[in-house]
Design an enzyme around this catalytic site. Structure first.
Site, PDB file in Angstrom:
ATOM      1  N   GLU A 162     -23.983  27.205 -95.337  1.00 55.08           N
ATOM      2  CA  GLU A 162     -24.414  25.819 -95.486  1.00 55.08           C
ATOM      3  C   GLU A 162     -25.858  25.697 -95.044  1.00 55.08           C
ATOM      4  O   GLU A 162     -26.288  26.357 -94.104  1.00 55.08           O
ATOM      5  CB  GLU A 162     -23.522  24.907 -94.624  1.00 55.08           C
ATOM      6  CG  GLU A 162     -22.080  24.920 -95.078  1.00 55.08           C
ATOM      7  CD  GLU A 162     -21.201  23.961 -94.291  1.00 55.08           C
ATOM      8  OE1 GLU A 162     -21.710  23.235 -93.413  1.00 55.08           O
ATOM      9  OE2 GLU A 162     -19.987  23.936 -94.571  1.00 55.08           O
ATOM     10  N   GLU A 175     -22.109  19.061-102.252  1.00 54.41           N
ATOM     11  CA  GLU A 175     -20.960  18.248-101.849  1.00 54.41           C
ATOM     12  C   GLU A 175     -21.412  16.820-101.566  1.00 54.41           C
ATOM     13  O   GLU A 175     -22.346  16.588-100.787  1.00 54.41           O
ATOM     14  CB  GLU A 175     -20.303  18.859-100.603  1.00 54.41           C
ATOM     15  CG  GLU A 175     -19.141  18.018-100.096  1.00 54.41           C
ATOM     16  CD  GLU A 175     -18.212  18.756 -99.146  1.00 54.41           C
ATOM     17  OE1 GLU A 175     -18.381  19.974 -98.960  1.00 54.41           O
ATOM     18  OE2 GLU A 175     -17.306  18.105 -98.593  1.00 54.41           O
TER      19      GLU A 175
END
Ligand SMILES: Nc1ncnc2c1ncn2[C@@H]1O[C@H](COP(=O)(O)OP(=O)(O)OP(=O)(O)O)[C@@H](O)[C@H]1O
Ligand SMILES: CC(C)(CO)[C@@H](O)C(=O)[O-]
Ligand code: BAL
Length: 621
Positions: free
Chosen positions: A188, A255
């Site tokens: 991430e 996301e």
């Protein structure tokens, strides 16, 4: 107070949840995992169970489920290049989390291209409140499980929280995951991970960067919130995507970012961009397995998730997910009605296309003369896969018929065509009149002539035919102004002529070829087949396939082809031509040519039929 992401979590009323949970448990208890059962009144499943051969369950082959005609062969594993090829062809990519061998097998057999061993396992398997407690060893263990069940999907494993805080840690932990069976790791971040991405990539580890709402940073964000709503953060996300890509990232997961931002990043990035809660504009979708099977964790399921377990088996749910991703029906809202509009004027069709474009939709045109059949419907479905707004034209074009041809009796079945197109998800049926198409009459119309390739074969047999086709196709392309148009390989010469037309006139449209759809006996579907006596079998396809097989192995074509013509004529078929040509130019095939096509035109009674068979000749001619 900050607006928390209402889209991300929706709390089900606990009574509904427990009732739902009980029902689901009961339903699951009746279903043996991974083996679908059939009942006499479930034809779909009955077909599936016919895959039991030699007492063994033969799983649905990958290419039976894929909507793609050519993504990869049934046995070839999904690779980075096949995933990239999907992006290039604008075919959607289906990604799903799996954590064990059984689900990895089921999902990969269902056509899921990318299995993610996600750190969501901390929540859905381990019962933690977040992904933070997950360790590299946890992910390595589950990656090894997934690898054992996987039947050819690409496996991406998450580098968990703080496991890539330094580049050295990232390298050591990525090695652990790759050695456990991952083909790629996911981490991430944003611009701050570029150096890590570079070093991992240089060391042979493909990297997927997860951006937007990144769950490992939930404490920094102060909750699960949509990221990129304000212009500065949106720009930052876009810049970060390009920077990690430049550093070597092989894939991006977005996301919970606004749909238009996700679409924009997908457009500017060369690598595949997979979205979750980011709308329909990305190259693919990823969901958490438990979410898409409707299994909420403590009553929570993100509201952008759809429950795909609506049928009788988990496999069906997995296939439904893959299909919905591929045909764009997830996450796009389901249409309430088929939404087909029939329009007859250039003004109306232009207005419809302009409105679709304003919504950011990609427009496809499927030109036909009506009398629709499964070959046409396959073109509409092909168009649907690579666009978001499909216009099918139905126009029996008098300009392409000779005086002694079948213009008068050509099938005109507009009502049936409308029904078929509505079912196929077509948006507009454009059915102009002859007056709308040629307001000053056909004699007076400006002609578009494609020299060379339109002159032989059908061009020689039907003088003026291709001038009529290219004139009307140019007009249709200008009227609709699509991004792409689909033409069938059955009319192979027409396809090559249209490709040249588009090239020569620099028309801003992509031409997509539809492989020929055939009747069970091999006869190419055609509107004119209804004029045939189908009690007699026609061996055109058998002839083409046999010739192609022999020629591809190195046999000399001339004698074989003369004999084939003799045989067909002996069966009462009049052969107008049977030719072996180069695929690209339609020039007569030379011994050194490899990409070849057999073209045939015949008359059966008063009906003229054409067919074609493209194939590759091996290098031993
Ligand atoms: N069986 C088929 N498979 C794939 N594409 C097809 C098939 N039949 C027609 N097409 C394509 O549909 C488009 C429209 O063709 P058309 O409406 O003339 O249909 P047709 O069935 O070929 O009718 P015809 O009897 O005129 O040959 C063309 O691009 C054609 O190549
Ligand atoms: C392309 C076309 C619709 C133009 O009239 C026609 O030639 C056809 O149906 O193939
Ligand atoms: N599909 C070709 C149209 C014609 O025969 O005119």
């Amino acid at each position: 107070m900050e607006v928390f992401l209402e889209a991300l979590t929706r709390i089900r009323a606990s009574s509904t949840f427990s009732a739902y949970g009980r029902n689901l448990t009961n339903r699951l208890a009746r279903i043996p995992p991974l083996i679908e059962t059939s009942t006499p009144n479930s034809p779909k499943l009955a077909r599936t169970t016919s895959n039991f051969t030699n007492g063994k369950f033969q799983p649905i082959r990958r290419n039976q489920i894929r909507l793609s005609s050519s993504s990869s062969s049934p046995s070839s594993p999904v690779t980075l290049s096949s995933i990239r090829a999907l992006k290039e062809r604008r075919e959607k990519i289906a990604m799903l989390t799996t954590y064990d061998a059984t689900f990895a097998e089921a999902a990969s057999r269902a056509g899921v291209e990318v299995l993610l061993v996600g750190d969501t396992l901390g929540m859905v398997l381990q019962g933690h409140d977040s992904t933070l407690p997950v360790t590299v060893e946890d992910i390595a263990y589950h990656t090894a499980c997934v690898r054992r069940g996987n039947t050819g999907a690409m496996i991406v494993a998450d580098l968990p929280f703080m496991s890539y805080a330094t580049i050295e840690q990232a390298l050591v932990h990525a090695r652990r995951l790759m050695q456990s069976g991952a083909h790629m790791v996911k981490l991430e971040g944003g611009t701050w991970v570029t150096e890590t991405v570079r070093r991992l990539t240089e060391n042979g580890v493909p990297v997927c960067v997860h951006m937007g709402m990144t769950p490992q940073s939930v404490n920094v964000f102060g909750g699960f919130k949509v990221q990129g709503r304000d212009p500065a953060r949106a720009q930052e996300l876009k810049d970060s995507a390009l920077k990690v890509e430049a550093a070597g990232a092989a894939m991006i997961v977005l996301e919970c970012v606004p749909w238009d931002l996700a679409e924009e990043i997908t457009r500017v990035a060369d690598v595949p961009v997979i979205g979750t809660g980011a709308g329909p504009g990305t190259d693919g979708q990823v969901l958490v397995l438990h979410d898409m099977l409707g299994l909420p964790l403590r009553g929570l399921i993100p509201s952008f998730v759809r429950n795909f377990l609506t049928g009788t088996s988990i496999q069906a749910a997995l296939r439904a997910y893959v299909e919905a991703v591929k045909d764009n029906s997830y996450p796009a809202p389901k249409r309430k009605d088929p939404g087909l509009r029939t329009l007859g004027t250039v003004r109306d069709v232009r207005a419809a296309v302009t409105a679709a474009r304003r919504d950011g939709r990609r427009v496809a045109l499927v030109p036909t003369m009506g009398g629709l059949h499964a070959g046409h419907i396959a073109m509409v479905k092909t168009a649907r896969k690579v666009s978001d707004f499909v216009v099918t034209s139905v126009f029996v074009n008098p300009l392409q018929f000779g005086d002694d041809e079948d213009l008068q009796r050509y099938p005109r079945t507009l009502e049936e065509d409308e029904r078929l197109l509505a079912d196929a998800g077509c948006d507009v049926l454009f059915a102009p009149s002859v007056e709308e198409m040629y307001p000053e009459g056909m004699e007076a119309v400006t002609r578009v002539v494609v020299p060379g390739v339109s002159e032989g074969l059908c061009g020689a047999q039907r003088p003026g035919h291709f001038d009529g086709v290219t004139t009307v196709v140019t007009k249709l392309l200008n009227m609709v102004q699509p991004d792409l148009a689909v033409f069938g390989e059955k009319d192979y010469q027409q396809l090559v002529v249209v490709r040249k037309l588009v090239r020569d006139l620099n028309l801003p449209v992509e031409i997509i070829a539809q492989p020929t759809i055939r009747e069970p006996d091999g006869l190419a579907m055609s509107s004119r087949n209804r004029f045939l006596d189908r009690s007699r079998s026609l061996r055109l396809f058998d002839t083409l396939r046999r010739l192609a097989s022999e020629i591809s192995k190195g046999a000399q074509p001339e004698a074989l082809m003369s004999k084939a013509v003799e045989d067909l004529e002996a069966e009462g078929v009049r052969v107008d031509y049977l030719e072996l040509r180069r695929q690209d130019t339609l020039l007569p095939a030379q011994p050194e040519d490899r990409a070849l096509v057999l073209l045939i035109a015949v008359r059966v009674g008063t009906t003229r039929l054409i067919d074609s068979y493209p194939f590759e000749r091996s290098g031993c001619a």
